[in-house]
Design a protein around this motif. Structure first.
Motif, PDB file in Angstrom:
ATOM      1  N   UNK A 600       0.861  -1.177   0.000  1.00  0.00           N
ATOM      2  CA  UNK A 600       0.000   0.000   0.000  1.00  0.00           C
ATOM      3  C   UNK A 600       0.898   1.227   0.000  1.00  0.00           C
ATOM      4  N   UNK A 601       0.700   2.110  -0.985  1.00  0.00           N
ATOM      5  CA  UNK A 601       1.564   3.278  -1.150  1.00  0.00           C
ATOM      6  C   UNK A 601       0.737   4.549  -1.156  1.00  0.00           C
ATOM      7  N   UNK A 602       1.331   5.623  -0.634  1.00  0.00           N
ATOM      8  CA  UNK A 602       0.711   6.937  -0.659  1.00  0.00           C
ATOM      9  C   UNK A 602       1.702   7.986  -1.116  1.00  0.00           C
ATOM     10  N   UNK A 620      -0.347  18.880  -8.291  1.00  0.00           N
ATOM     11  CA  UNK A 620      -0.180  17.488  -7.882  1.00  0.00           C
ATOM     12  C   UNK A 620      -1.115  17.185  -6.721  1.00  0.00           C
ATOM     13  N   UNK A 621      -1.692  15.982  -6.715  1.00  0.00           N
ATOM     14  CA  UNK A 621      -2.693  15.617  -5.719  1.00  0.00           C
ATOM     15  C   UNK A 621      -2.215  14.488  -4.821  1.00  0.00           C
ATOM     16  N   UNK A 622      -2.845  14.417  -3.650  1.00  0.00           N
ATOM     17  CA  UNK A 622      -2.640  13.264  -2.786  1.00  0.00           C
ATOM     18  C   UNK A 622      -3.187  12.021  -3.471  1.00  0.00           C
ATOM     19  N   UNK A 623      -2.439  10.914  -3.403  1.00  0.00           N
ATOM     20  CA  UNK A 623      -2.888   9.674  -4.028  1.00  0.00           C
ATOM     21  C   UNK A 623      -2.507   8.463  -3.216  1.00  0.00           C
ATOM     22  N   UNK A 624      -3.360   7.465  -3.209  1.00  0.00           N
ATOM     23  CA  UNK A 624      -3.112   6.201  -2.515  1.00  0.00           C
ATOM     24  C   UNK A 624      -3.442   5.069  -3.472  1.00  0.00           C
ATOM     25  N   UNK A 625      -2.599   4.034  -3.500  1.00  0.00           N
ATOM     26  CA  UNK A 625      -2.871   2.898  -4.379  1.00  0.00           C
ATOM     27  C   UNK A 625      -2.331   1.616  -3.756  1.00  0.00           C
TER      28      UNK A 625
END
Length: 636
Positions: A600-602, A620-625
Motif C-alpha cells: 500500500x503506497x501513498x 499534484x494531488x494526494x494519491x493512494x494505491x
C-alpha cells in the motif's frame, strides 16, 4: 569575470595531491578500506570504465533498483525524486521538469539522460520528453546520477549532469514476475516479465507493461484534462563466451495516449495527443588478458509525437559508438572513444510552432580520451578532452581535469575543473514561434565548472558525501526584441554565475533500519550583455529552488514487513509563482507468502494538492494505491 576562492583552493589541493608520497598505510584500492559496502559500489558514468564510487572524482549518487521498489515509485520521474541534488517538478499529469544545478523547465537542455548507454534526449532541443521515457521498473539495476559537467564522456548535452539508467543483465532476471494495482491517482497499472536461458551461455527476458494515470486538478479544483495511458513492451538477450566476449541485444516499443488540455482553437476536433516509438540496440564487448576492453555499441531509435494544433514530429536516429580501455605502465588507465550520430526529423509545422526547413538531418562525430594517472597509492589525476564536429558550429573542444586523493582510511577528497558546451539545436536555429525566429549564427552555450568534494566515514555505519561548486556560463540563449518590421531573434546575450553546495548522509543505526538525509543550496545570477534590450531571460534566476532537503528511510523489522518513505522539502520558485512545499510518500509492504507481496503506497500525503511548477494550471494531488506483486521463489 573574476574567479572565486574555490578555484585557488582546488588548484592548491590538486598540486598537494600530485606531490603526495606513497602513504604506505593507504591501499591503492579502496575496496580494501573500511568504507563498507556503500562506498564499494562500482560506477561507470564518470569515465565509462568501472571505478569505485568512493574515489570517483565527481558528485555521483547511486539509486539502486531496490531503493526504487521500496519507495513505491511508478515512473522514472517519480524515482528521480529520491535523488539528492536533482530538482524534480511535476508540470501537469503528463510533463515533468527535471534538472541539476539550475536551468529547469519543460525544455531543460543541460542534462543528458541515458538508458543502458542509449541517449534519450531529443536533438530537437537538447532535452528529454519525460512522458515518453520509461522502463520496466523491476528490471532497473541502478540509476547513476552525476551532478556537474560530464561532456567529456557523454557529449555536449551533459552540461550540468548525467542520468544513466542501468538495467539488469538477462541472467539476473530469470523466471516469472508479475504485478498489478491501482488507486485514485495511479488508476491502474500492470506488468509481466519472463526470463529464460538459451543454451549454456545465453539468457533472455521479455516484458510488457501498461499504466494509467488520472488527470490532475487546476487551482480551482477542476479537472485539468491531462490524463495519460502508457503501453510498453521489450526484450533483452545476453550471450557471454569463456574467452571474455559479450553480446547484448535489446529493444522496446511504446504507444502512449495523452489527453489534450489545450484550448479549443488549437484542438477543434478534441483529439488526444499521442506518442509512439521503438528502438533496437546491440553491444559487443571483448576483454583481453592484458586488462583491456573493447566495446562497440549501435542503436536505432524512432519516435513520433503529435500534440494537436501545436507540434508534430517524426524522428529517426542512428548512433554508433566505440570505446577502448587499457592500462599502460601500471599507472595509466586510458579510455579512448569515438562516435557518430545521424538524426533525421520531419516536422508537421502547425500554426503555433514551425520549423524551417520542415525536414532536416543533423550529423555529428566525436573523439574523446580520458587518462587516469595514479600519481601515488593515494592519488589519481585524470586528464580528458573531447573533440566534436557538428553541422551547427563545426569543431569544438571540451577539456577536463579531475583528481581524487585518499586523505585517510576514512576520507577521500576530490576536485574537478571542466569545460562543457550546449551545442545549438533546431530550436535555436530553425524555429518560428509567433514573432520569434531562430538564428543560424547562434553559438554554443559555454560552461566552466569548478567542483570540490569530500567523502568521509564518520562511523562504521555512518557516511557523509559533500560537494561545493562554482559554474561560470557564457553565451546563454536569450531573445533580442524586434519592432514593428523586425521579428524578435534568438541570440547569445546572457552570462551567468551559479554557486551551491550539496551534502548527503547514510546512516544504519540498526541492521533493520536505513536512513538517508540530504540538503542542497543553490543560487544563480544572470548578467545580460551591455548591448541587449532583452529582459526576459534574466527571469530564469528564479526558476530553481534555493533550498531542497530530503529524508528517506527503509525499515524491515522482519522478513514479512517493510516500511519505506521519504519526506522532501522544496523551496519556493519565484519565477513560477510556486510556494515552498513539503511532501511525504510512504510504502508499506507485506509478504503474504515468499512469492506474493501486497503493498500500500501513498504520495503527496501532507496536503490535498500543491503546485510544483507554474507553466500549466495543474496541481499534484494526494494519491493512494495498492499493488500485488507475484515473484515465484525460483525467479530473480
Amino acid at each position: 569575470m573574476q574567479r572565486p576562492v574555490l578555484r585557488h583552493f582546488l588548484l592548491v589541493s590538486l598540486l598537494a595531491a600530485g606531490n603526495a608520497n606513497g602513504m604506505t598505510d593507504v591501499p591503492a584500492d579502496l575496496t580494501q578500506l573500511s568504507l563498507e559496502d556503500l562506498l564499494d559500489i562500482e560506477v561507470t558514468s564518470v569515465s565509462r570504465r568501472a571505478e569505485q564510487l568512493a574515489t570517483s572524482a565527481a558528485a555521483v549518487y547511486v539509486l539502486s533498483g531496490e531503493d526504487i521498489r521500496l519507495s513505491g515509485a511508478r515512473s522514472l520521474p517519480e524515482a528521480l525524486k529520491l535523488v539528492p541534488g536533482l530538482h524534480v517538478a511535476q508540470i501537469d499529469g503528463q510533463r515533468w521538469a527535471i534538472a541539476a544545478r539550475g536551468f529547469n523547465g519543460n525544455i531543460s537542455d543541460k542534462l543528458e539522460v541515458l538508458i543502458d548507454g542509449r541517449s534519450v534526449y531529443s536533438p530537437l532541443f537538447s532535452g528529454t520528453f519525460w512522458d515518453a521515457q520509461d522502463v520496466f521498473l523491476p528490471d532497473i539495476d541502478r540509476i547513476e546520477v552525476i551532478r556537474g559537467p560530464a561532456s567529456i564522456t557523454w557529449g555536449s548535452n551533459a552540461v550540468n549532469g548525467v542520468i544513466n539508467i542501468v538495467t539488469k543483465r538477462a541472467e539476473d532476471t530469470q523466471g516469472a514476475l508479475a504485478y498489478a494495482g491501482g488507486g485514485d491517482e495511479q488508476t491502474g497499472f500492470a506488468g509481466a516479465r519472463y526470463g529464460g536461458r538459451a543454451g549454456d551461455s545465453a539468457y533472455w527476458r521479455a516484458y510488457t507493461r501498461h499504466w494509467q494515470r488520472d488527470a490532475l486538478v487546476t487551482t480551482t479544483g477542476a479537472d485539468a484534462r491531462d490524463s495519460m495511458d502508457m503501453t510498453q513492451a521489450g526484450f533483452r538477450y545476453d550471450w557471454a563466451s569463456p574467452d571474455g566476449d559479450r553480446i547484448e541485444f535489446q529493444g522496446d516499443v511504446f504507444d502512449n495516449t495523452l489527453e489534450n488540455p489545450t484550448q479549443e482553437f488549437l484542438n477543434p476536433d478534441g483529439n488526444d495527443n499521442s506518442e509512439s516509438g521503438s528502438n533496437l540496440m546491440a553491444r559487443w564487448q571483448h576483454s583481453t588478458a592484458r586488462d583491456s576492453l573493447l566495446a562497440v555499441q549501435t542503436y536505432w531509435d524512432r519516435t513520433k509525437r503529435i500534440q494537436q494544433g501545436s507540434f508534430g514530429e517524426l524522428r529517426n536516429t542512428w548512433d554508433l559508438q566505440a570505446t577502448f580501455q587499457t592500462r599502460l605502465w601500471q599507472k595509466h588507465e586510458l579510455v579512448i572513444g569515438a562516435g557518430y550520430r545521424s538524426s533525421s526529423d520531419e516536422q508537421e509545422n502547425p500554426p503555433l510552432v514551425m520549423f524551417t526547413p520542415s525536414r532536416r538531418t543533423v550529423r555529428s562525430a566525436n573523439l574523446f580520451i580520458n587518462d587516469q594517472y595514479r600519481a601515488s597509492d593515494a592519488t589519481t589525476i585524470t586528464l580528458g578532452a573531447r573533440l566534436e564536429h557538428n553541422e551547427f558550429t563545426g569543431f569544438d573542444v571540451q577539456p577536463s581535469l579531475r583528481f581524487s586523493h585518499v586523505l585517510s582510511e576514512r576520507t577521500v577528497l576530490w576536485g574537478a575543473v571542466s569545460q562543457a558546451l550546449r551545442l545549438p539545436t533546431r530550436l535555436d536555429e530553425d524555429v518560428i514561434i509567433a514573432s520569434v525566429v531562430g538564428n543560424r549564427d547562434f553559438q554554443p552555450e559555454e560552461l566552466i565548472g569548478e567542483e570540490l568534494g569530500l567523502r568521509h566515514l564518520l562511523g562504521k555505519n555512518l557516511t557523509i558525501d559533500a560537494s561545493v561548486f562554482y559554474n561560470d556560463y557564457d553565451k546563454l540563449r536569450g531573445v533580442e526584441p524586434g519592432d514593428e518590421t523586425t521579428p524578435s531573434l534568438i541570440v547569445n546575450n546572457y552570462n551567468a554565475e551559479s554557486t551551491g553546495f550539496e551534502i548527503s548522509t547514510h546512516w544504519q543505526p540498526l541492521p533493520t533500519l536505513d536512513l538517508h538525509a540530504a540538503y542542497n543550496y543553490f543560487t544563480i545570477n544572470f548578467t545580460p550583455d551591455a548591448s541587449t534590450a532583452d529582459v526576459t531571460t534574466e527571469a530564469s534566476e528564479d526558476l530553481a529552488p534555493r533550498h531542497q532537503a530530503w529524508l528517506r528511510w527503509g525499515w524491515s523489522p522482519n522478513s514479512r514487513y517493510h516500511l519505506g518513505g521519504q519526506l522532501r522539502y522544496v523551496d519556493k520558485i519565484r519565477g513560477q509563482n510556486v510556494p515552498a512545499f513539503t511532501e511525504l510518500s510512504l510504502r508499506l509492504g507485506w509478504n503474504i507468502t515468499p512469492a506474493l507481496e501486497l503493498a500500500l503506497s501513498g504520495q503527496n500525503l501532507l496536503d490535498a494538492r500543491h503546485r510544483e511548477w507554474g507553466e500549466a494550471d495543474a496541481e499534484a494531488q494526494r494519491g493512494v494505491y495498492a499493488e500485488l506483486v507475484w515473484r515465484p521463489a525460483q525467479s530473480r
